[in-house]
Design an enzyme around this catalytic site. Structure first.
Site, PDB file in Angstrom:
ATOM      1  N   ARG A 191       0.847  -1.199   0.000  1.00 42.70           N
ATOM      2  CA  ARG A 191       0.000   0.000   0.000  1.00 42.70           C
ATOM      3  C   ARG A 191       0.877   1.242   0.000  1.00 42.70           C
ATOM      4  NH1 ARG A 191      -4.029   1.162   4.933  1.00 42.70           N
ATOM      5  NH2 ARG A 191      -2.189   2.070   5.893  1.00 42.70           N
ATOM      6  N   SER A 249     -12.508  -3.394   3.692  1.00 44.92           N
ATOM      7  CA  SER A 249     -12.539  -2.621   4.931  1.00 44.92           C
ATOM      8  C   SER A 249     -13.982  -2.403   5.356  1.00 44.92           C
ATOM      9  CB  SER A 249     -11.884  -1.255   4.725  1.00 44.92           C
ATOM     10  OG  SER A 249     -10.532  -1.406   4.363  1.00 44.92           O
ATOM     11  N   LYS A 293      -2.748   6.514   8.875  1.00 48.51           N
ATOM     12  CA  LYS A 293      -3.672   6.753   7.786  1.00 48.51           C
ATOM     13  C   LYS A 293      -4.470   7.987   8.120  1.00 48.51           C
ATOM     14  CE  LYS A 293      -6.035   3.625   4.691  1.00 48.51           C
ATOM     15  NZ  LYS A 293      -7.477   3.401   4.682  1.00 48.51           N
TER      16      LYS A 293
END
Lengths: 222, 222
Positions: free
Chosen positions: A47, A116, A145
């Protein structure tokens, strides 16, 4: 042993490491990923939100090679095309990414799809639409994040555990000292970024987390 | 008539409209795309760099429906997964996106693949790797795209024309008053953003550009 729900693929441990090079202090990707694997991670996710696809492909090929040798699962964030091109084991999508039915159609029946989920409704929808696992979080406050919803804590994790039979990976602010409550609340594994890739000794950090997750699971099943 | 090189798919006109909602003054996507189609655009490209995939899928489905009815080609920027999910006619990639051989493998032999090329070497590489067309630019200074290389002008376009037999779409700062020199320099068509989607009357702007491109081509072939 965690079994992915739709594909039935087994995962060798409960530690799920999400890469994020801005947290690894400039160490080469190969070194970071090798250390995660040596530390027993069950899943490595690529990611890098700000990277170009051409750079992701290059690094992804290295990760594919390293993970294949060790039996660690390799999952690509967001992009199904990248996951397919890299022959990754899976792809992980958020609620704003491609919808799960679209992803399943593109990825086929042998690719792991993670979704998610922030509440029981999203979790149940993922289960009904053929997800393999869900990521639930943030369970604790996190700096990694920036675009997540506010921390929902362990309560929402427990609620989601009641709602679905999918494997659950908790994410968000998880460290060695606070991972056990996450497992006790019903998570099958823990997804981390900085707790592993930001550690001075990445392999040792991964090993300790892997062991702590196992310990909490055994305690939980007593 | 422009023929895509690899797939052999014909294009109904030389006007290639790239969408960019920040230039269309808040008008609904359906209205903007319908007007482009009514104005004779041969290709509509969906390019919204800041949008989530879930939003792109929704809007992409509308564009697919509108373009299919009219025989206008629908091309998706960057993401092969999105192009496949939308059953788009093609996908367009830049030099930092997925490499062309990877894209061709994922997209198959019936999907148009366009590649951005900034010089004869990149153009030739695209041709050799099975591109259908190339986008060349910026030919004029442009405010639309912030991440482009500096304008290369009409000279580089002429050089690329010498190097490849692929259809060439010129892009960058093209308006009604300066499109003819681009065609005379060797482009088969012109790709525009603000000149069409930023116009008060989108269909009229598209129609005028389509006609001007045709006029310049006829003049060129005399």
């Amino acid at each position: 042993m965690i079994l992915m729900k739709y594909t039935g693929i087994p995962v060798r441990s409960g530690l799920y490491v999400v890469t994020g090079m801005e947290f690894s202090g400039g160490r080469p990707y190969r070194e970071v990923v090798s250390a995660c694997i040596n530390g027993g991670a069950g899943i490595i996710q690529l990611r890098e939100k700000t990277w170009s696809a051409s750079r992701l492909i290059q690094v992804g090929r290295e990760i594919r090679e390293l993970t294949r040798k060790s039996g660690t699962l390799f999952i690509v964030n967001d992009r199904v095309d990248l996951a397919l091109a890299l022959e990754a084991d899976g792809v992980h999508v958020g609620q704003d990414d491609l919808p799960l039915p679209v992803v399943r159609k593109l990825a086929g029946n042998k690719m792991i799809i993670g979704v998610s989920a922030g509440n029981p409704r999203e979790a149940l929808e993922a289960e009904n639409n053929g997800a393999d696992y869900i990521g639930v979080g943030p369970v604790y406050p996190t700096e990694t994040k920036k675009d997540t919803r506010s921390p929902r804590g362990l309560e929402i994790l427990a609620e989601i555990r009641q709602a679905v039979s999918l494997p659950i990976y908790a994410i968000g602010g998880i460290k060695l000292h606070n991972v056990a409550p996450v497992i006790r609340a019903g998570a099958d594994g823990a997804a981390v970024v900085s707790a592993v890739v930001g550690a001075a000794d990445i392999a040792a950090a991964a090993r300790a987390l892997t062991a702590e997750i196992e310990r909490a699971k055994k305690e939980d099943s007593k």
